[in-house]
Design a protein around this motif. Structure first.
Motif, PDB file in Angstrom:
ATOM      1  N   ALA A   1       9.562  -1.221   7.195  1.00  0.00           N
ATOM      2  CA  ALA A   1       9.624  -1.038   8.659  1.00  0.00           C
ATOM      3  C   ALA A   1       8.381  -0.280   9.139  1.00  0.00           C
ATOM      4  O   ALA A   1       7.820  -0.583  10.195  1.00  0.00           O
ATOM      5  N   THR A   2       7.919   0.686   8.343  1.00  0.00           N
ATOM      6  CA  THR A   2       6.710   1.442   8.702  1.00  0.00           C
ATOM      7  C   THR A   2       5.486   0.528   8.714  1.00  0.00           C
ATOM      8  O   THR A   2       4.638   0.627   9.604  1.00  0.00           O
ATOM      9  N   ALA A   3       5.424  -0.381   7.723  1.00  0.00           N
ATOM     10  CA  ALA A   3       4.279  -1.301   7.643  1.00  0.00           C
ATOM     11  C   ALA A   3       4.216  -2.199   8.886  1.00  0.00           C
ATOM     12  O   ALA A   3       3.142  -2.609   9.315  1.00  0.00           O
TER      13      ALA A   3
ATOM     14  N   LEU B   1       5.692  12.169  15.875  1.00  0.00           N
ATOM     15  CA  LEU B   1       4.891  10.946  16.005  1.00  0.00           C
ATOM     16  C   LEU B   1       5.594   9.940  16.908  1.00  0.00           C
ATOM     17  O   LEU B   1       4.980   9.308  17.774  1.00  0.00           O
ATOM     18  N   GLY B   2       6.899   9.797  16.701  1.00  0.00           N
ATOM     19  CA  GLY B   2       7.678   8.813  17.467  1.00  0.00           C
ATOM     20  C   GLY B   2       7.633   9.105  18.959  1.00  0.00           C
ATOM     21  O   GLY B   2       7.382   8.213  19.776  1.00  0.00           O
ATOM     22  N   LEU B   3       7.853  10.366  19.321  1.00  0.00           N
ATOM     23  CA  LEU B   3       7.873  10.707  20.748  1.00  0.00           C
ATOM     24  C   LEU B   3       6.493  10.562  21.372  1.00  0.00           C
ATOM     25  O   LEU B   3       6.362  10.069  22.491  1.00  0.00           O
TER      26      LEU B   3
ATOM     27  N   LYS C   1      13.587   1.685  11.656  1.00  0.00           N
ATOM     28  CA  LYS C   1      13.144   2.621  10.604  1.00  0.00           C
ATOM     29  C   LYS C   1      14.097   3.822  10.527  1.00  0.00           C
ATOM     30  O   LYS C   1      14.481   4.246   9.433  1.00  0.00           O
ATOM     31  N   VAL C   2      14.469   4.342  11.684  1.00  0.00           N
ATOM     32  CA  VAL C   2      15.369   5.507  11.689  1.00  0.00           C
ATOM     33  C   VAL C   2      16.744   5.118  11.119  1.00  0.00           C
ATOM     34  O   VAL C   2      17.363   5.891  10.383  1.00  0.00           O
ATOM     35  N   GLY C   3      17.191   3.882  11.414  1.00  0.00           N
ATOM     36  CA  GLY C   3      18.462   3.400  10.846  1.00  0.00           C
ATOM     37  C   GLY C   3      18.379   3.351   9.324  1.00  0.00           C
ATOM     38  O   GLY C   3      19.292   3.801   8.612  1.00  0.00           O
ATOM     39  N   LEU C   4      17.263   2.828   8.809  1.00  0.00           N
ATOM     40  CA  LEU C   4      17.079   2.761   7.349  1.00  0.00           C
ATOM     41  C   LEU C   4      16.992   4.165   6.764  1.00  0.00           C
ATOM     42  O   LEU C   4      17.533   4.442   5.685  1.00  0.00           O
ATOM     43  N   LEU C   5      16.333   5.044   7.517  1.00  0.00           N
ATOM     44  CA  LEU C   5      16.244   6.432   7.052  1.00  0.00           C
ATOM     45  C   LEU C   5      17.653   7.022   6.908  1.00  0.00           C
ATOM     46  O   LEU C   5      17.924   7.759   5.953  1.00  0.00           O
ATOM     47  N   GLY C   6      18.537   6.659   7.864  1.00  0.00           N
ATOM     48  CA  GLY C   6      19.931   7.129   7.769  1.00  0.00           C
ATOM     49  C   GLY C   6      20.526   6.752   6.414  1.00  0.00           C
ATOM     50  O   GLY C   6      21.162   7.573   5.743  1.00  0.00           O
TER      51      GLY C   6
ATOM     52  N   GLY D   1       0.821  -1.209   0.000  1.00  0.00           N
ATOM     53  CA  GLY D   1       0.000   0.000   0.000  1.00  0.00           C
ATOM     54  C   GLY D   1       0.858   1.263   0.000  1.00  0.00           C
ATOM     55  O   GLY D   1       0.630   2.180  -0.793  1.00  0.00           O
ATOM     56  N   TYR D   2       1.872   1.309   0.880  1.00  0.00           N
ATOM     57  CA  TYR D   2       2.723   2.504   0.923  1.00  0.00           C
ATOM     58  C   TYR D   2       3.560   2.628  -0.350  1.00  0.00           C
ATOM     59  O   TYR D   2       3.711   3.716  -0.901  1.00  0.00           O
ATOM     60  N   VAL D   3       4.087   1.476  -0.816  1.00  0.00           N
ATOM     61  CA  VAL D   3       4.929   1.503  -2.019  1.00  0.00           C
ATOM     62  C   VAL D   3       4.100   1.953  -3.237  1.00  0.00           C
ATOM     63  O   VAL D   3       4.635   2.545  -4.173  1.00  0.00           O
TER      64      VAL D   3
HETATM   65  C1  HEM Z   1      13.117  10.401  12.164  1.00  0.00           C
HETATM   66  C2  HEM Z   1      12.375   9.972  11.155  1.00  0.00           C
HETATM   67  C3  HEM Z   1      11.039   9.294  11.283  1.00  0.00           C
HETATM   68  C4  HEM Z   1      10.418   8.796  12.378  1.00  0.00           C
HETATM   69  C5  HEM Z   1      10.908   8.791  13.824  1.00  0.00           C
HETATM   70  C6  HEM Z   1       9.149   8.276  11.960  1.00  0.00           C
HETATM   71  C7  HEM Z   1       8.212   7.713  12.795  1.00  0.00           C
HETATM   72  C8  HEM Z   1       6.933   7.382  12.429  1.00  0.00           C
HETATM   73  C9  HEM Z   1       5.888   7.009  13.333  1.00  0.00           C
HETATM   74  C10 HEM Z   1       6.028   6.899  14.848  1.00  0.00           C
HETATM   75  C11 HEM Z   1       4.787   6.754  12.594  1.00  0.00           C
HETATM   76  C12 HEM Z   1       3.410   6.373  13.114  1.00  0.00           C
HETATM   77  C13 HEM Z   1       3.265   4.878  13.112  1.00  0.00           C
HETATM   78  C14 HEM Z   1       1.933   4.468  13.721  1.00  0.00           C
HETATM   79  O1  HEM Z   1       0.888   4.699  13.092  1.00  0.00           O
HETATM   80  O2  HEM Z   1       1.978   3.908  14.814  1.00  0.00           O
HETATM   81  C15 HEM Z   1       5.131   6.930  11.206  1.00  0.00           C
HETATM   82  C16 HEM Z   1       4.285   6.708  10.128  1.00  0.00           C
HETATM   83  C17 HEM Z   1       4.701   6.733   8.833  1.00  0.00           C
HETATM   84  N1  HEM Z   1       5.918   7.143   8.362  1.00  0.00           N
HETATM   85 FE1  HEM Z   1       7.446   7.824   9.466  1.00  0.00          FE
HETATM   86  N2  HEM Z   1       9.023   8.429  10.607  1.00  0.00           N
HETATM   87  C18 HEM Z   1      10.157   9.053  10.154  1.00  0.00           C
HETATM   88  C19 HEM Z   1      10.434   9.388   8.857  1.00  0.00           C
HETATM   89  C20 HEM Z   1       9.705   8.952   7.776  1.00  0.00           C
HETATM   90  C21 HEM Z   1      10.052   9.145   6.411  1.00  0.00           C
HETATM   91  C22 HEM Z   1      11.297   9.901   5.956  1.00  0.00           C
HETATM   92  C23 HEM Z   1       9.095   8.546   5.653  1.00  0.00           C
HETATM   93  C24 HEM Z   1       8.986   8.409   4.179  1.00  0.00           C
HETATM   94  C25 HEM Z   1       9.868   8.776   3.329  1.00  0.00           C
HETATM   95  C26 HEM Z   1       8.115   7.982   6.547  1.00  0.00           C
HETATM   96  C27 HEM Z   1       6.985   7.291   6.158  1.00  0.00           C
HETATM   97  C28 HEM Z   1       5.941   7.006   7.009  1.00  0.00           C
HETATM   98  C29 HEM Z   1       4.679   6.464   6.580  1.00  0.00           C
HETATM   99  C30 HEM Z   1       4.283   6.089   5.159  1.00  0.00           C
HETATM  100  C31 HEM Z   1       3.895   6.320   7.728  1.00  0.00           C
HETATM  101  C32 HEM Z   1       2.478   5.741   7.815  1.00  0.00           C
HETATM  102  C33 HEM Z   1       1.478   6.862   7.913  1.00  0.00           C
HETATM  103  C34 HEM Z   1       0.057   6.320   8.038  1.00  0.00           C
HETATM  104  O3  HEM Z   1      -0.233   5.200   7.585  1.00  0.00           O
HETATM  105  O4  HEM Z   1      -0.773   7.050   8.570  1.00  0.00           O
HETATM  106  N3  HEM Z   1       8.518   8.252   7.829  1.00  0.00           N
HETATM  107  N4  HEM Z   1       6.445   7.331  11.139  1.00  0.00           N
END
Ligand code: HEM
Length: 309
Positions: A295-297, A224-226, A247-252, A20-22
């Protein structure tokens, strides 16, 4: 300490969510790429419709994949709420769709994906199709968080959905547009002597947008993370926190390849072998991006310590 949380990381729908995300990323990215084409194409007007048609084809394929993912996700959700010893009935599917908030969110996602499919199909021939595409993109960004944690965000469902939608919009504008750019420019300029110049101009127009959207995605990701971890310690002691660290490691990795593309590959574009070099390094950035989305999935389906505190 690190093994404190025995929550299983994968569920039946992890792969579907990843698909879905891809798929959603290029649905957004092809629309953003079309704006870049319009803004930069004055020097090569004959190329503009060619690039637009390619972008529409990319969006169309991605919207089709998004629809398949949504059907798969519905099947798995209905399966999870039905008696596993009996075959799945339409009644089970209706119950999930009609009587759960997940089902309402799914309905909106499905409508947005249909709109994207129709919009991209029309945009291949008619410019007015792009209006539907932009409406579908906004609709998808709004609807996607409705089946996840956003509705239980510690700051309330409205703020949660807003932050999710903006995080999603920023991430997909960054990596989705890069994907659409590669998938459109290379086939559209095959054998054309202007390939290097066209690519250089589009990449230069994309770069500031990529910087802002990547920065926004990271900043909102941290918020979101905090909030979902409810503090620092859960980041290290729960499955949710540790998956976020992966996820953060992959982001690196994505950021390092993105930085390399920006600082090293982009300035050399405009002459051979610039396009060839960019194809290699940008594909590496995208492959790492798809792992980040994997990792997000996983993350979005894990219990988060900050919810329901
Ligand atoms: C420090 C960097 C990042 C952190 C700590 C982070 C953390 C998070 C967190 C905590 C969530 C919510 C997960 C949940 O629903 O429980 C989330 C959702 C998501 N993140 Fe990140 N994220 C980061 C960067 C990114 C980046 C760079 C991308 C894409 C290029 C990304 C793509 C997504 C997507 C697609 C979702 C799902 C949103 C949804 O379905 O509503 N994230 N992220």
């Amino acid at each position: 300490m690190l093994l404190q949380d025995p929550t299983p990381l994968l569920d039946a729908a992890t792969g579907a969510r990843w698909l879905g995300y891809v798929s959603l990323f290029p649905v957004v990215g092809a629309a953003v790429f079309r704006i870049l084409v319009r803004r930069t194409g004055s020097g090569w007007p004959d190329m503009v419709p060619r690039l637009e048609r390619r972008a529409a084809a990319v969006g169309l394929v991605a919207a089709g994949a998004l629809l398949i993912e949504l059907l798969l996700k519905l099947y798995l959700q209905a399966r999870a709420f039905s008696d596993p010893t009996l075959p799945l009935s339409m009644e089970d599917v209706h119950t999930v769709l009609r009587h759960t908030s997940w089902g309402s969110g799914w309905h909106l996602q499905f409508m947005a994906a249909i709109l994207a499919l129709v919009g991209y199909a029309l945009a291949r021939r008619w410019t007015s199709g792009w209006i539907l595409v932009f409406a579908a993109v906004l609709f998808s960004l709004f609807a996607t968080p409705l089946t996840g944690h956003a509705t239980e965000h510690p700051w309330g469902p409205r703020i949660g959905q807003l932050v999710h939608s903006l995080h999603l919009a920023a991430g997909s504008t960054w990596l989705g547009t890069l994907a659409a750019l590669l998938a459109s420019v290379y086939p559209a300029t095959l054998g054309d002597p202007r390939r290097e110049q066209v690519l250089a101009k589009l990449v230069n127009a994309f770069s500031p947008l990529a910087l802002v959207s990547a920065g926004t995605a990271v900043a909102l990701g941290l918020v979101l993370g905090l909030t979902y971890n409810g503090g620092i310690s859960a980041i290290f002691t729960t499955a949710y926190g540790r998956t976020m660290l992966v996820k953060v490691g992959l982001l690196g990795g994505v950021l390092v390849t993105g930085w390399y593309n920006w600082k090293r590959v982009r300035p050399a574009l405009g002459a051979e072998p610039g396009a060839e070099r960019l194809a290699r390094s940008a594909v590496a950035e995208l492959v790492l991006g798809t792992l980040l989305l994997a990792a997000t999935a996983v993350l979005v389906a894990l219990p988060a310590a900050g919810i329901g505190e």
